[in-house]
Motif scaffolding. Sequence first.
Motif, PDB file in Angstrom:
ATOM      1  N   UNK A  99      48.856 -43.181 113.493  1.00 49.80           N
ATOM      2  CA  UNK A  99      48.057 -44.389 113.330  1.00 49.80           C
ATOM      3  C   UNK A  99      46.594 -44.044 113.603  1.00 49.80           C
ATOM      4  N   UNK A 100      45.729 -44.971 113.308  1.00 49.24           N
ATOM      5  CA  UNK A 100      44.336 -44.816 113.698  1.00 49.24           C
ATOM      6  C   UNK A 100      44.237 -44.964 115.217  1.00 49.24           C
ATOM      7  N   UNK A 101      43.324 -44.261 115.863  1.00 49.92           N
ATOM      8  CA  UNK A 101      43.232 -44.323 117.331  1.00 49.92           C
ATOM      9  C   UNK A 101      43.127 -45.742 117.882  1.00 49.92           C
ATOM     10  N   UNK A 102      42.399 -46.621 117.170  1.00 51.18           N
ATOM     11  CA  UNK A 102      42.217 -47.977 117.692  1.00 51.18           C
ATOM     12  C   UNK A 102      43.497 -48.816 117.616  1.00 51.18           C
ATOM     13  N   UNK A 103      44.521 -48.321 116.873  1.00 50.83           N
ATOM     14  CA  UNK A 103      45.787 -49.046 116.761  1.00 50.83           C
ATOM     15  C   UNK A 103      46.880 -48.455 117.656  1.00 50.83           C
ATOM     16  N   UNK A 104      46.588 -47.380 118.354  1.00 55.68           N
ATOM     17  CA  UNK A 104      47.619 -46.677 119.121  1.00 55.68           C
ATOM     18  C   UNK A 104      48.255 -47.579 120.172  1.00 55.68           C
ATOM     19  N   UNK A 105      47.479 -48.482 120.768  1.00 59.30           N
ATOM     20  CA  UNK A 105      48.016 -49.330 121.829  1.00 59.30           C
ATOM     21  C   UNK A 105      49.128 -50.245 121.335  1.00 59.30           C
ATOM     22  N   UNK A 106      49.098 -50.590 120.049  1.00 57.01           N
ATOM     23  CA  UNK A 106      50.144 -51.453 119.496  1.00 57.01           C
ATOM     24  C   UNK A 106      51.505 -50.778 119.559  1.00 57.01           C
ATOM     25  N   UNK A 107      51.526 -49.476 119.284  1.00 52.29           N
ATOM     26  CA  UNK A 107      52.786 -48.744 119.292  1.00 52.29           C
ATOM     27  C   UNK A 107      53.167 -48.313 120.705  1.00 52.29           C
ATOM     28  N   UNK A 108      52.176 -48.105 121.548  1.00 51.67           N
ATOM     29  CA  UNK A 108      52.475 -47.816 122.953  1.00 51.67           C
ATOM     30  C   UNK A 108      53.204 -49.005 123.585  1.00 51.67           C
ATOM     31  N   UNK A 109      52.838 -50.205 123.167  1.00 55.02           N
ATOM     32  CA  UNK A 109      53.496 -51.403 123.687  1.00 55.02           C
ATOM     33  C   UNK A 109      54.953 -51.499 123.237  1.00 55.02           C
ATOM     34  N   UNK A 110      55.310 -50.741 122.183  1.00 54.62           N
ATOM     35  CA  UNK A 110      56.681 -50.736 121.672  1.00 54.62           C
ATOM     36  C   UNK A 110      57.476 -49.540 122.205  1.00 54.62           C
ATOM     37  N   UNK A 111      56.905 -48.836 123.185  1.00 53.82           N
ATOM     38  CA  UNK A 111      57.636 -47.752 123.825  1.00 53.82           C
ATOM     39  C   UNK A 111      57.282 -46.362 123.358  1.00 53.82           C
ATOM     40  N   UNK A 119      39.480 -38.720 117.757  1.00 53.53           N
ATOM     41  CA  UNK A 119      38.604 -39.794 117.287  1.00 53.53           C
ATOM     42  C   UNK A 119      37.729 -39.274 116.142  1.00 53.53           C
ATOM     43  N   UNK A 120      37.488 -40.075 115.110  1.00 52.00           N
ATOM     44  CA  UNK A 120      38.049 -41.412 114.864  1.00 52.00           C
ATOM     45  C   UNK A 120      39.213 -41.368 113.875  1.00 52.00           C
ATOM     46  N   UNK A 121      39.852 -40.194 113.755  1.00 49.91           N
ATOM     47  CA  UNK A 121      40.759 -39.970 112.630  1.00 49.91           C
ATOM     48  C   UNK A 121      42.198 -40.377 112.861  1.00 49.91           C
ATOM     49  N   UNK A 122      42.820 -39.901 113.930  1.00 44.08           N
ATOM     50  CA  UNK A 122      44.264 -40.062 114.049  1.00 44.08           C
ATOM     51  C   UNK A 122      44.736 -39.999 115.485  1.00 44.08           C
ATOM     52  N   UNK A 123      45.832 -40.711 115.730  1.00 43.81           N
ATOM     53  CA  UNK A 123      46.570 -40.581 116.981  1.00 43.81           C
ATOM     54  C   UNK A 123      48.031 -40.347 116.629  1.00 43.81           C
ATOM     55  N   UNK A 124      48.705 -39.508 117.416  1.00 47.60           N
ATOM     56  CA  UNK A 124      50.115 -39.203 117.199  1.00 47.60           C
ATOM     57  C   UNK A 124      50.890 -39.640 118.434  1.00 47.60           C
ATOM     58  N   UNK A 125      51.927 -40.432 118.197  1.00 45.16           N
ATOM     59  CA  UNK A 125      52.782 -40.922 119.285  1.00 45.16           C
ATOM     60  C   UNK A 125      54.226 -40.567 118.964  1.00 45.16           C
ATOM     61  N   UNK A 126      55.084 -40.570 119.996  1.00 43.20           N
ATOM     62  CA  UNK A 126      56.490 -40.262 119.780  1.00 43.20           C
ATOM     63  C   UNK A 126      57.372 -41.149 120.636  1.00 43.20           C
ATOM     64  N   UNK A 127      58.657 -41.221 120.234  1.00 44.08           N
ATOM     65  CA  UNK A 127      59.647 -41.974 120.985  1.00 44.08           C
ATOM     66  C   UNK A 127      61.022 -41.427 120.629  1.00 44.08           C
TER      67      UNK A 127
END
Length: 350
Positions: A99-111, A119-127
């Motif tokens: 996701x874009x870095x500014x949207x990462x918190x939305x997915x962090x809230x989902x675990x 910044x400002x290109x990308x953030x990588x999250x996992x679950x």
Amino acid sequence: MSWGGFDERIINLNNARQVNEVRQFLSNFDLIFDETAIEYTMALYRDNSIIATGSFMGEVLRNIAVEDSLQGEGLTSVVISHLLKAASRRGIFHYFIYTKPEKAHLFAALGFKEIGKVEPYAALLESGLGSIDSYCREISASAAKLPPENRACLVVNCNPFTLGHKAVIAKAAAENQGVVVLVVSEEKSVFPFEVRLDLVKAGLSEYNNVVIVPAGKYIVSAATFPGYFTRGDETVLAQTRLDAEIFSRHIAPALKVTTRYVGSEPYCSITRAYNQALLEVLPQKGIKVVEMPRLAINGEIISASKVRQAIRDNDWQTVRRMVPDSTYLYLISDEGKLIANIIRRVKSRH
């Protein structure tokens, strides 16, 4: 399926109309939709118009977007939940999200847990099952036999293993007490991963201070090179710097390496940009980068792509000059001849 007044639909990726609807919707978010690089896509519809969508390819969830006017209505959670259930039915239980870095918190809230951000290109999250922490423990154990001080690392694809690869690794082995060679695990090369891994091991068998380890999913992989959602030069900036960030933040500390070796790249612009990203990012994290000029024989630079071209041309004299004995013996074996036939049929950079 209907949910809260919205229809939840699986997109038929062979249906041009449905694919175009998704592509048009994602274009509003500057997201690229390539149905040939997607395994599964779903969308939420209201009055036969898409208001949210998401896709996945293997473990990577991608192209997740919700209509701006409906942000905060819980639709992101609906999309993610649908995708995770569909992936689990296919035996996939670990997930990445870009996701874009500014949207990462939305997915962090989902675990989801953030493992890298540029910044400002990308953030990588996992679950899901498994994590970068468990991966780091595994590679750390693989390197346990090396002296704990003065360690270096190389990341190689070796498609196939050449004397050029060996020269860079030999330099690292001579200048450091221990060397970890991470072999790219992605199956995007004409030589399968297991073959490439075996060729590297065979070609380096004389070095007792070198360990060869599968690179796994956290370096130069479908997860760390997010080429699908940024355009042009931004694609290169995002994928190279994110990979360098994850290496410096997680992998280098786990392996206790303080130096990264690379070979110079005169041909491939992506690899050259990757080297440049390493040179810019890693020293800021206390990791030295050593770039070694490509090995040349009689003025001709050795590269895996030249070896593959020589195989296409049936120029085995050139092949013999550019690869170690172990690689050459494999190439002329029955198994190697099968891969040589594939190389002749397929004109691919990899």
